[in-house]
Design a protein around this motif. Structure first.
Motif, PDB file in Angstrom:
ATOM      1  N   SER A 150       0.820  -1.209   0.000  1.00 11.63           N
ATOM      2  CA  SER A 150       0.000   0.000   0.000  1.00 11.63           C
ATOM      3  C   SER A 150       0.851   1.256   0.000  1.00 11.63           C
ATOM      4  O   SER A 150       0.402   2.320  -0.397  1.00 11.63           O
ATOM      5  CB  SER A 150      -0.931  -0.002   1.215  1.00 11.63           C
ATOM      6  N   GLU A 151       2.112   1.143   0.445  1.00 16.23           N
ATOM      7  CA  GLU A 151       3.005   2.295   0.469  1.00 16.23           C
ATOM      8  C   GLU A 151       3.720   2.481  -0.866  1.00 16.23           C
ATOM      9  O   GLU A 151       4.382   3.484  -1.082  1.00 16.23           O
ATOM     10  CB  GLU A 151       4.057   2.118   1.572  1.00 16.23           C
ATOM     11  N   GLY A 152       3.624   1.494  -1.756  1.00 14.96           N
ATOM     12  CA  GLY A 152       4.333   1.578  -3.023  1.00 14.96           C
ATOM     13  C   GLY A 152       5.754   1.067  -2.934  1.00 14.96           C
ATOM     14  O   GLY A 152       6.381   0.800  -3.948  1.00 14.96           O
ATOM     15  N   HIS A 153       6.294   0.951  -1.742  1.00 13.01           N
ATOM     16  CA  HIS A 153       7.626   0.410  -1.507  1.00 13.01           C
ATOM     17  C   HIS A 153       7.736   0.074  -0.030  1.00 13.01           C
ATOM     18  O   HIS A 153       6.919   0.548   0.765  1.00 13.01           O
ATOM     19  CB  HIS A 153       8.694   1.422  -1.927  1.00 13.01           C
ATOM     20  N   PRO A 154       8.673  -0.701   0.398  1.00 12.14           N
ATOM     21  CA  PRO A 154       9.670  -1.390  -0.424  1.00 12.14           C
ATOM     22  C   PRO A 154       9.074  -2.626  -1.099  1.00 12.14           C
ATOM     23  O   PRO A 154       7.971  -3.049  -0.762  1.00 12.14           O
ATOM     24  CB  PRO A 154      10.738  -1.796   0.605  1.00 12.14           C
ATOM     25  N   THR A 155       9.806  -3.175  -2.063  1.00 13.42           N
ATOM     26  CA  THR A 155       9.373  -4.381  -2.750  1.00 13.42           C
ATOM     27  C   THR A 155      10.294  -5.539  -2.381  1.00 13.42           C
ATOM     28  O   THR A 155      11.454  -5.343  -2.048  1.00 13.42           O
ATOM     29  CB  THR A 155       9.376  -4.173  -4.272  1.00 13.42           C
ATOM     30  N   PHE A 156       9.748  -6.762  -2.453  1.00  9.66           N
ATOM     31  CA  PHE A 156      10.480  -7.960  -2.049  1.00  9.66           C
ATOM     32  C   PHE A 156      10.198  -9.095  -3.031  1.00  9.66           C
ATOM     33  O   PHE A 156       9.176  -9.089  -3.728  1.00  9.66           O
ATOM     34  CB  PHE A 156      10.056  -8.405  -0.639  1.00  9.66           C
ATOM     35  N   GLN A 157      11.089 -10.068  -3.054  1.00  7.63           N
ATOM     36  CA  GLN A 157      10.873 -11.240  -3.882  1.00  7.63           C
ATOM     37  C   GLN A 157       9.610 -11.981  -3.432  1.00  7.63           C
ATOM     38  O   GLN A 157       9.345 -12.116  -2.233  1.00  7.63           O
ATOM     39  CB  GLN A 157      12.076 -12.180  -3.799  1.00  7.63           C
ATOM     40  N   ASP A 211      19.294  -8.792  -4.735  1.00  7.16           N
ATOM     41  CA  ASP A 211      18.058  -8.992  -3.988  1.00  7.16           C
ATOM     42  C   ASP A 211      17.748 -10.483  -3.950  1.00  7.16           C
ATOM     43  O   ASP A 211      16.954 -10.993  -4.734  1.00  7.16           O
ATOM     44  CB  ASP A 211      16.909  -8.215  -4.633  1.00  7.16           C
ATOM     45  N   GLN A 212      18.388 -11.186  -3.022  1.00 10.92           N
ATOM     46  CA  GLN A 212      18.259 -12.635  -2.937  1.00 10.92           C
ATOM     47  C   GLN A 212      17.967 -13.080  -1.509  1.00 10.92           C
ATOM     48  O   GLN A 212      18.854 -13.128  -0.666  1.00 10.92           O
ATOM     49  CB  GLN A 212      19.545 -13.313  -3.438  1.00 10.92           C
ATOM     50  N   PRO A 213      16.690 -13.406  -1.230  1.00  6.76           N
ATOM     51  CA  PRO A 213      16.392 -13.961   0.098  1.00  6.76           C
ATOM     52  C   PRO A 213      17.048 -15.320   0.259  1.00  6.76           C
ATOM     53  O   PRO A 213      17.229 -16.057  -0.714  1.00  6.76           O
ATOM     54  CB  PRO A 213      14.863 -14.074   0.095  1.00  6.76           C
ATOM     55  N   GLU A 214      17.415 -15.647   1.488  1.00  5.97           N
ATOM     56  CA  GLU A 214      18.052 -16.924   1.785  1.00  5.97           C
ATOM     57  C   GLU A 214      16.985 -18.005   1.957  1.00  5.97           C
ATOM     58  O   GLU A 214      15.990 -17.808   2.644  1.00  5.97           O
ATOM     59  CB  GLU A 214      18.877 -16.817   3.067  1.00  5.97           C
ATOM     60  N   SER A 215      17.196 -19.147   1.322  1.00  2.00           N
ATOM     61  CA  SER A 215      16.280 -20.260   1.479  1.00  2.00           C
ATOM     62  C   SER A 215      16.506 -20.936   2.835  1.00  2.00           C
ATOM     63  O   SER A 215      17.641 -21.215   3.220  1.00  2.00           O
ATOM     64  CB  SER A 215      16.480 -21.287   0.361  1.00  2.00           C
ATOM     65  N   LEU A 216      15.411 -21.203   3.545  1.00  2.00           N
ATOM     66  CA  LEU A 216      15.493 -21.915   4.820  1.00  2.00           C
ATOM     67  C   LEU A 216      15.245 -23.409   4.649  1.00  2.00           C
ATOM     68  O   LEU A 216      15.317 -24.163   5.614  1.00  2.00           O
ATOM     69  CB  LEU A 216      14.478 -21.340   5.813  1.00  2.00           C
TER      70      LEU A 216
END
Length: 438
Positions: free
Chosen positions: A296-303, A410-415
């Motif tokens: 709703s804020e327009g950012h931030p964006t995530f994978q 922009d790479q989240p870590e896999s758990l």
């Protein structure tokens, strides 16, 4: 007249953990070579852009290792060789009309102060101090706001925190000598005084009743000490290869008892419409089940499929024999369903450093520690410790709610099936530490 440049910079890290880089405030000219007229005394305050929260709070939230600043105020003092304050300058609205953008010798915001007439300094030795801080700060800033001209300045200011989490603040100092009939242009750099930590993850294991992903620490300091500054302009955001990088724990008033300190808490219901595993892969369903709580804020964006949580942290020394950081998957009541140790990489430079710590008993910087191992380490000033790679607040550039999954920044870590978390440390932020999950 007199100019000084203040600068602030910062950086973050990856699901490796990072140590906080820095946002810096400078008092200097862009190249350090600009000439001044005889007798001119010039100070240019320069804040360089270097290096979670769903809740509204003082200061900026920590969303990435991006180099940026949002402080509203900068206060500067000049003291004579007895410690008496002979000049004070306060600047409000720093990040808007209180300063302008600069790109010479770095990037950030700056303003110029000219000392004239009665404000000009007589010949002698001086120290300049400066602090950059936010409106409605959670720090008790009496020692900053109440220090006036003709008063005495205490370099090692102790700022207590009224909240449970850290807040970004900048400070620095410089010594110089005024010669009769000669002017000066001298730099003072204000570095970020806190550390930072975040978790950026995906492929979250499904467990019945799971609600939170919590990043917890072995220790907590609740007051910040402004002193033993690193008033230099570090090159690069978290590059960690600058000879001027320092390892300092500038916190005190540690939390008592054996209770762990919760740095950040990710509410999984903020990121997923339901905590479920309908496809039977033992992971929380992503796809259409995922949502960006900040959309709703327009950012931030995530994978897509990821979750993020992070905060600024008052630095603390490691606790002997105790795991420093742990990522926990818990239910609503706080019961741990699964956990991962978060370790520095065995090759991380911090493990080879002697760390200078504030000694609250002798009120000096006489304590030194050496971190024990990759899982027993300190969180030091202006270093960022992060799980996953997260270099920008908005990799989707405000338009793409699902940024390019192949973006290396922009790479989240896999758990999934992970037993180790890796930490990394940054510079602008000073250093970026790569962390491992265990």
């Amino acid at each position: 007249m007199r100019k000084n440049y203040l600068l602030g910079m910062a950086l973050m890290a990856s699901l490796s953990f990072y140590s906080c880089d820095k946002e810096v405030i400078y008092v200097q000219d862009g190249n350090g070579v600009e000439s001044v007229a005889d007798g001119a005394q010039i100070i240019t305050l320069q804040v360089e852009n270097g290096g979670d929260g769903l809740a509204t709070r003082a200061g900026r939230p920590l969303y990435s290792a991006e180099a940026k600043q949002t402080i509203e105020n900068v206060k500067l003092w000049i003291c004579d060789n007895t410690g008496k304050v002979v000049y004070v300058k306060e600047i409000s609205n720093w990040n808007t009309d209180g300063s302008t953008v600069y790109t010479t010798g770095g990037h950030g915001r700056q303003t110029t102060i000219e000392l004239k007439d009665m404000d000009k300094l007589a010949a002698g030795s001086y120290k300049v101090y400066a602090v950059g801080y936010s409106n409605s700060s959670d720090y008790v800033l009496t020692d900053v706001t109440n220090v006036a001209e003709d008063g005495n300045f205490s370099e090692n200011m102790v700022l207590s925190l009224s909240n449970t989490v850290g807040e970004e603040i900048f400070a620095g100092q410089m010594e110089f000598t005024v010669e009769t009939g000669k002017g000066f242009k001298k730099p003072i750099v204000l570095n970020r005084q806190v550390a930072g930590a975040f978790a950026y993850v995906k492929d979250i294991p499904f467990m019945e009743g799971a609600k939170y992903l919590k990043l917890v620490a072995s220790a907590q300091n609740q007051s910040l000490v402004l002193g033993n500054f690193n008033s230099v302009d570090l090159a690069g955001n978290g590059s960690g290869n600058d000879a001027n990088v320092k390892y300092v724990v500038n916190g005190e008033n540690g939390k008592s008892g054996s209770e762990t300190y919760e740095i950040s808490s990710i509410d999984l219901n903020e990121w997923f419409t339901a905590i479920k595993d309908e496809n039977g892969d033992n992971l929380i369903d992503a796809g259409d089940n995922w949502k960006n709580p900040y959309s709703s804020e327009g950012h931030p964006t995530f994978q897509k499929g990821s979750a993020f949580g992070g905060e600024f942290v008052i630095p603390f020394a490691h606790v002997d024999g105790k795991q420093t950081l742990t990522l926990q998957l818990t239910n609503a009541g706080g019961n741990v369903l699964r956990s991962w140790k978060v370790n520095l990489r065995s090759s991380d430079e911090q493990l080879d450093q002697t760390i200078t710590c504030w000694n609250s008993v002798s009120t000096d910087w006489s304590t030194e520690v050496t971190d024990e191992s990759a899982n027993i380490y300190s969180l030091v000033r202006n270093h960022l410790y992060g799980i996953g790679t997260r270099m920008n607040d908005d990799p989707g550039e405000g338009t793409d709610p699902e940024p390019n999954p192949s973006d290396p920044d922009d790479q989240p870590e896999s758990l999934n099936n992970k037993q180790e978390l890796v930490l990394k440390v940054n510079d602008n932020w000073e250093v970026i530490h790569g962390m491992e999950l265990d």
